[in-house]
Design a protein around this motif. Structure first.
Motif, PDB file in Angstrom:
ATOM      1  N   ALA A 107     -67.613 -20.284  11.769  1.00 28.21           N
ATOM      2  CA  ALA A 107     -67.683 -18.834  11.556  1.00 28.21           C
ATOM      3  C   ALA A 107     -67.095 -18.028  12.704  1.00 28.21           C
ATOM      4  O   ALA A 107     -66.963 -16.811  12.608  1.00 28.21           O
ATOM      5  N   ILE A 108     -66.730 -18.696  13.808  1.00 31.37           N
ATOM      6  CA  ILE A 108     -66.315 -17.936  14.994  1.00 31.37           C
ATOM      7  C   ILE A 108     -64.852 -18.193  15.355  1.00 31.37           C
ATOM      8  O   ILE A 108     -64.302 -19.257  15.094  1.00 31.37           O
ATOM      9  N   LYS A 109     -64.242 -17.166  15.976  1.00 31.27           N
ATOM     10  CA  LYS A 109     -62.837 -17.236  16.378  1.00 31.27           C
ATOM     11  C   LYS A 109     -62.673 -17.465  17.883  1.00 31.27           C
ATOM     12  O   LYS A 109     -61.597 -17.814  18.344  1.00 31.27           O
ATOM     13  N   GLY A 110     -63.738 -17.205  18.643  1.00 33.32           N
ATOM     14  CA  GLY A 110     -63.629 -17.343  20.089  1.00 33.32           C
ATOM     15  C   GLY A 110     -64.979 -17.176  20.765  1.00 33.32           C
ATOM     16  O   GLY A 110     -65.978 -16.833  20.120  1.00 33.32           O
ATOM     17  N   ILE A 111     -64.989 -17.405  22.085  1.00 36.75           N
ATOM     18  CA  ILE A 111     -66.208 -17.332  22.887  1.00 36.75           C
ATOM     19  C   ILE A 111     -65.914 -16.513  24.142  1.00 36.75           C
ATOM     20  O   ILE A 111     -64.871 -16.705  24.780  1.00 36.75           O
ATOM     21  N   ALA A 112     -66.835 -15.606  24.499  1.00 36.91           N
ATOM     22  CA  ALA A 112     -66.674 -14.799  25.719  1.00 36.91           C
ATOM     23  C   ALA A 112     -67.942 -14.892  26.564  1.00 36.91           C
ATOM     24  O   ALA A 112     -69.022 -14.529  26.101  1.00 36.91           O
ATOM     25  N   CYS A 113     -67.791 -15.402  27.784  1.00 38.33           N
ATOM     26  CA  CYS A 113     -68.934 -15.613  28.675  1.00 38.33           C
ATOM     27  C   CYS A 113     -68.870 -14.646  29.858  1.00 38.33           C
ATOM     28  O   CYS A 113     -67.817 -14.506  30.479  1.00 38.33           O
ATOM     29  N   LEU A 114     -69.984 -14.015  30.164  1.00 38.75           N
ATOM     30  CA  LEU A 114     -70.055 -13.069  31.277  1.00 38.75           C
ATOM     31  C   LEU A 114     -70.933 -13.674  32.361  1.00 38.75           C
ATOM     32  O   LEU A 114     -72.156 -13.769  32.208  1.00 38.75           O
ATOM     33  N   GLY A 115     -70.321 -14.109  33.449  1.00 36.32           N
ATOM     34  CA  GLY A 115     -71.076 -14.740  34.524  1.00 36.32           C
ATOM     35  C   GLY A 115     -71.564 -16.114  34.093  1.00 36.32           C
ATOM     36  O   GLY A 115     -72.755 -16.333  33.899  1.00 36.32           O
ATOM     37  N   ASN A 196     -61.846  -6.228  28.915  1.00 36.49           N
ATOM     38  CA  ASN A 196     -61.343  -7.598  28.798  1.00 36.49           C
ATOM     39  C   ASN A 196     -61.864  -8.270  27.532  1.00 36.49           C
ATOM     40  O   ASN A 196     -61.125  -8.980  26.848  1.00 36.49           O
ATOM     41  N   ILE A 197     -63.125  -8.025  27.216  1.00 41.11           N
ATOM     42  CA  ILE A 197     -63.718  -8.639  26.021  1.00 41.11           C
ATOM     43  C   ILE A 197     -63.098  -8.056  24.757  1.00 41.11           C
ATOM     44  O   ILE A 197     -62.758  -8.778  23.813  1.00 41.11           O
ATOM     45  N   VAL A 198     -62.930  -6.739  24.717  1.00 39.86           N
ATOM     46  CA  VAL A 198     -62.312  -6.104  23.547  1.00 39.86           C
ATOM     47  C   VAL A 198     -60.898  -6.637  23.335  1.00 39.86           C
ATOM     48  O   VAL A 198     -60.513  -7.005  22.210  1.00 39.86           O
TER      49      VAL A 198
END
Length: 206
Positions: A107-115, A196-198
């Motif tokens: 279901a997901i296109k990517g992953i974004a991790c903060l710290g 950056n996330i957007v």
């Protein structure tokens, strides 16, 4: 599903499912501020509390995070209920680490991790990022240059998959807060993270 907060338009083209870190829930200032900054760009941002944090909000008692299988099960339930056609998942610290273990979700296109918590502070030998070398899904890691869970000098030679983009937040700590003398501000760094996330969401969902 209760214990969910949604920012941004209901019928947005893109969805970001945003998990909290170990010590603070979805309503923490960092989570709320970054979510609203991302949502201001037309992204639907879904925040949720892991089960142990739901219990804390009900009785006020601090508890350690649930074990990984329970955290991942809760994360998967949110994906199932809130993912749209163009969905990226991620989170702050532990929440981002959990997201990085769900790369096989269709279901997901990517992953974004903060710290990303590469290791506990002062214990670089306790590495928690080995799996990042084999990720095949587009992944963005935003890391404060001074993060005690993995700083710039430690990570510049860290083995990462070609699918992983590591971007440093200027003079930031684990929550991207810079020192006053650096000339950067916490608000600027949070905005930089949101932008950056957007951009990442728009790119991987194009």
């Amino acid at each position: 599903m209760n214990h969910v907060l949604i920012d941004g338009p209901d019928h947005a083209e893109h969805t970001f499912i945003f998990a909290h870190g170990a010590g603070a829930g979805m309503e923490h200032d960092f989570m709320e501020d970054v979510a609203k900054r991302i949502a201001a760009n037309g992204v639907r941002v879904v925040r949720f509390n892991f089960p142990y944090m739901v219990k804390r909000t009900e009785d006020g008692k601090k508890r350690p995070p649930d074990r990984a299988p329970k955290l991942l099960e809760a994360f998967e339930a949110v994906i199932e209920n809130y993912a749209s056609k163009n969905t990226v998942i991620g989170g702050k610290s532990m929440g981002g680490r959990m997201a990085s273990h769900l790369s096989a979700s269709p279901a997901i296109k990517g992953i974004a991790c903060l710290g990303f918590p590469f290791h506990p502070p002062g214990k670089p030998e306790k590495d928690k990022g080995e799996h990042l070398a084999s990720l095949t899904i587009p992944t963005l890691i935003l890391q404060g240059e001074r993060d005690t869970f993995g700083n710039r000098s430690e990570l510049e030679t860290y083995p990462l998959s070609d699918s992983v983009t590591l971007t440093f937040i200027p003079d930031g700590d684990h929550s991207f807060k810079p020192r006053k003398a650096s000339g950067h501000t916490e608000s600027e760094n949070r905005q930089l993270a949101a932008e950056n996330i957007v951009a990442f969401i728009q790119k991987v969902c194009a």
